[in-house]
Design an enzyme around this catalytic site. Structure first.
Site, PDB file in Angstrom:
ATOM      1  N   HIS A  17     120.065  57.050  63.896  1.00  0.00           N
ATOM      2  CA  HIS A  17     121.544  57.418  64.026  1.00  0.00           C
ATOM      3  C   HIS A  17     122.328  56.051  64.634  1.00  0.00           C
ATOM      4  O   HIS A  17     122.891  56.698  65.452  1.00  0.00           O
ATOM      5  CB  HIS A  17     122.031  59.063  64.546  1.00  0.00           C
ATOM      6  CG  HIS A  17     123.064  58.948  63.966  1.00  0.00           C
ATOM      7  ND1 HIS A  17     123.163  60.074  64.094  1.00  0.00           N
ATOM      8  CD2 HIS A  17     124.329  58.619  63.684  1.00  0.00           C
ATOM      9  CE1 HIS A  17     124.621  61.009  63.436  1.00  0.00           C
ATOM     10  NE2 HIS A  17     124.924  59.470  63.165  1.00  0.00           N
ATOM     11  N   GLU A  19     118.047  66.060  65.691  1.00  0.00           N
ATOM     12  CA  GLU A  19     117.818  64.620  66.189  1.00  0.00           C
ATOM     13  C   GLU A  19     117.986  64.927  67.125  1.00  0.00           C
ATOM     14  O   GLU A  19     118.503  65.856  67.933  1.00  0.00           O
ATOM     15  CB  GLU A  19     119.049  64.609  65.962  1.00  0.00           C
ATOM     16  CG  GLU A  19     119.384  64.087  64.620  1.00  0.00           C
ATOM     17  CD  GLU A  19     120.834  63.372  63.813  1.00  0.00           C
ATOM     18  OE1 GLU A  19     121.143  62.826  64.747  1.00  0.00           O
ATOM     19  OE2 GLU A  19     120.804  62.687  62.883  1.00  0.00           O
TER      20      GLU A  19
HETATM   21  P1  NAD Z   1     134.774  59.107  53.403  1.00  0.00           P
HETATM   22  O1  NAD Z   1     135.363  60.551  53.251  1.00  0.00           O
HETATM   23  O2  NAD Z   1     135.960  58.015  53.149  1.00  0.00           O
HETATM   24  O3  NAD Z   1     133.424  59.255  51.725  1.00  0.00           O
HETATM   25  C1  NAD Z   1     132.603  60.440  51.934  1.00  0.00           C
HETATM   26  C2  NAD Z   1     132.934  60.121  50.059  1.00  0.00           C
HETATM   27  O4  NAD Z   1     131.945  61.218  49.610  1.00  0.00           O
HETATM   28  C3  NAD Z   1     134.282  60.586  49.149  1.00  0.00           C
HETATM   29  O5  NAD Z   1     134.451  59.892  48.312  1.00  0.00           O
HETATM   30  C4  NAD Z   1     134.417  62.297  48.583  1.00  0.00           C
HETATM   31  O6  NAD Z   1     134.932  62.085  48.083  1.00  0.00           O
HETATM   32  C5  NAD Z   1     132.319  62.133  48.113  1.00  0.00           C
HETATM   33  N1  NAD Z   1     132.441  64.115  48.342  1.00  0.00           N
HETATM   34  C6  NAD Z   1     132.834  64.868  48.786  1.00  0.00           C
HETATM   35  N2  NAD Z   1     131.953  65.519  48.856  1.00  0.00           N
HETATM   36  C7  NAD Z   1     130.654  65.680  47.678  1.00  0.00           C
HETATM   37  C8  NAD Z   1     130.112  66.489  46.498  1.00  0.00           C
HETATM   38  N3  NAD Z   1     129.964  67.563  46.737  1.00  0.00           N
HETATM   39  N4  NAD Z   1     129.634  65.314  45.799  1.00  0.00           N
HETATM   40  C9  NAD Z   1     129.611  64.536  46.051  1.00  0.00           C
HETATM   41  N5  NAD Z   1     130.623  63.407  46.109  1.00  0.00           N
HETATM   42  C10 NAD Z   1     131.166  64.366  47.184  1.00  0.00           C
HETATM   43  O7  NAD Z   1     133.090  59.151  54.125  1.00  0.00           O
HETATM   44  P2  NAD Z   1     132.351  57.893  54.730  1.00  0.00           P
HETATM   45  O8  NAD Z   1     134.166  56.841  55.954  1.00  0.00           O
HETATM   46  O9  NAD Z   1     132.085  56.574  53.609  1.00  0.00           O
HETATM   47  O10 NAD Z   1     131.458  58.682  55.281  1.00  0.00           O
HETATM   48  C11 NAD Z   1     130.721  59.633  54.391  1.00  0.00           C
HETATM   49  C12 NAD Z   1     129.567  59.833  55.714  1.00  0.00           C
HETATM   50  O11 NAD Z   1     128.515  59.087  56.360  1.00  0.00           O
HETATM   51  C13 NAD Z   1     130.028  60.633  56.691  1.00  0.00           C
HETATM   52  O12 NAD Z   1     131.240  62.332  57.358  1.00  0.00           O
HETATM   53  C14 NAD Z   1     129.243  61.350  57.703  1.00  0.00           C
HETATM   54  O13 NAD Z   1     128.624  61.917  57.706  1.00  0.00           O
HETATM   55  C15 NAD Z   1     128.764  59.897  57.740  1.00  0.00           C
HETATM   56  N6  NAD Z   1     128.058  58.916  58.599  1.00  0.00           N
HETATM   57  C16 NAD Z   1     127.310  58.195  59.425  1.00  0.00           C
HETATM   58  C17 NAD Z   1     127.178  57.544  60.261  1.00  0.00           C
HETATM   59  C18 NAD Z   1     126.326  56.809  61.238  1.00  0.00           C
HETATM   60  O14 NAD Z   1     126.434  56.781  62.250  1.00  0.00           O
HETATM   61  N7  NAD Z   1     125.088  57.064  60.564  1.00  0.00           N
HETATM   62  C19 NAD Z   1     128.486  56.640  60.619  1.00  0.00           C
HETATM   63  C20 NAD Z   1     129.799  57.311  59.916  1.00  0.00           C
HETATM   64  C21 NAD Z   1     129.747  57.982  59.103  1.00  0.00           C
END
Ligand code: NAD
Length: 309
Positions: free
Chosen positions: A283, A265
């Protein structure tokens, strides 16, 4: 003394900055006006040493950076994903790492839906061609009543599912753990990753980036998807094999994609930029006024909590 690398910390509301100042914290700001690289962090942090806390965006807080900061007590992520922080190195030094879970669910879910709809109806291309004085009325696909596959039914995945209900969708989920609320309140049907990919009209990815999820969606997985399907990624770029995605989009193996995140990025030299059937955003998943306030306050409060022991 806290160094802030996150460019959007307290940008749209004064409260997080004022909260820190009220608690006697002296703030030093990222002087570069863009995300910092490892070497830049080491140089700039040394200039304002000693530093006791960092509020970090997506900049790489590597072992080398951590080792260069003998007085560091806390690293507060201005957001959710902590994949840019060397957690092992922090733990070894007894440095506390915090993040702001739940602060940007709604913001990221909204953007996910913006990408789904924009990809389905090719909104950016329609906007561009209309501005150019053309009147290209190309067709897209409907979303209402279709099947959505949510990979990762955590906080953001569930916020996406809530919106999908309003679109009358059948909701498939894939996760390591099955969420009871998802099943009972949102009617999410948990299936294998393979089944989700085969059956969904929209596939959206919401897992954290780690060794298990890196390139979780590659050539093999893309080949399972419907030719008419849309793939959206607002999690982390590395979760999808971008080369395989490029090939799939170029050869119309899938209909379209929507991407907020990239393996590099900004994705300056990415061939994806040349394709018409992909909608790109820089992003900005968490970039709403509301989420910015919540992330800022969560980071500021965790810094003060750690400083107060
Ligand atoms: P969260 O921890 O609430 O949810 C993540 C889910 O993924 C969990 O339910 C977990 O069990 C599951 N998981 C983990 N490893 C896995 C695997 N190998 N196979 C299947 N499922 C799996 O997190 P969230 O708040 O929902 O955020 C998710 C992701 O989104 C963050 O980790 C971050 O990288 C990304 N994010 C991006 C932005 C953006 O600006 N685009 C902003 C916030 C978060």
């Amino acid at each position: 003394r806290v160094f802030v690398t996150a460019l959007s910390f307290s940008k749209y509301s004064k409260e997080p900055k004022e909260y820190l100042e009220k608690h006697g914290v002296e703030i030093f700001w990222n002087p570069l006006g863009r995300p910092m690289k490892e070497e830049e962090l080491i140089i700039e942090l040394l200039k304002v040493s000693p530093i006791h806390g960092i509020i970090v965006g997506t900049d790489p807080i590597t072992r080398k950076v951590i080792e260069s900061l003998p007085d560091l007590k806390v690293i507060a992520k201005h957001g959710v994903g902590v994949d840019n922080i060397d957690l092992k190195a922090a733990k070894e030094r007894g440095i506390i790492v915090t993040n702001a879970p739940g602060s940007n669910n709604e913001a990221v879910a909204d953007l996910t839906w913006a990408l789904i709809l924009a990809a389905a109806r090719q909104v950016p291309k329609a906007d561009q061609t209309t501005r150019q004085g053309r009147w290209d009325r190309f067709v897209g696909y409907e979303i209402y009543g279709k099947t959505i596959g949510i990979i990762g039914t955590g906080q953001i995945g569930l916020a996406v599912a809530r919106r999908a209900k309003g679109f009358g969708m059948r909701i498939l989920g894939y996760d390591l753990v099955q969420n009871e609320i998802a099943i009972k309140e949102l009617g999410v049907i948990y299936v294998s990753l393979e089944e989700l990919l085969k059956e969904s009209d929209v596939v959206t990815v919401h897992v954290p980036l780690n060794e298990k999820t890196q390139h979780m969606i590659g050539k093999k997985e893309l080949e399972l998807m419907k030719k008419t399907a849309i793939l959206v990624n607002t999690s982390r770029g590395e979760v999808i094999d971008e080369e395989a995605l490029y090939e799939a989009l170029k050869n119309n193996r899938i209909f379209a994609a929507g991407l907020d995140v990239f393996s590099q990025e900004p994705p300056v030299n990415s061939p994806l930029l040349k394709l018409e059937n992909v909608v790109l955003t820089p992003h900005i998943g968490a970039y709403t006024v509301e989420a910015n306030y919540r992330m800022g306050m969560a980071a500021a409060k965790s810094i003060v909590q750690v400083f107060n022991g």
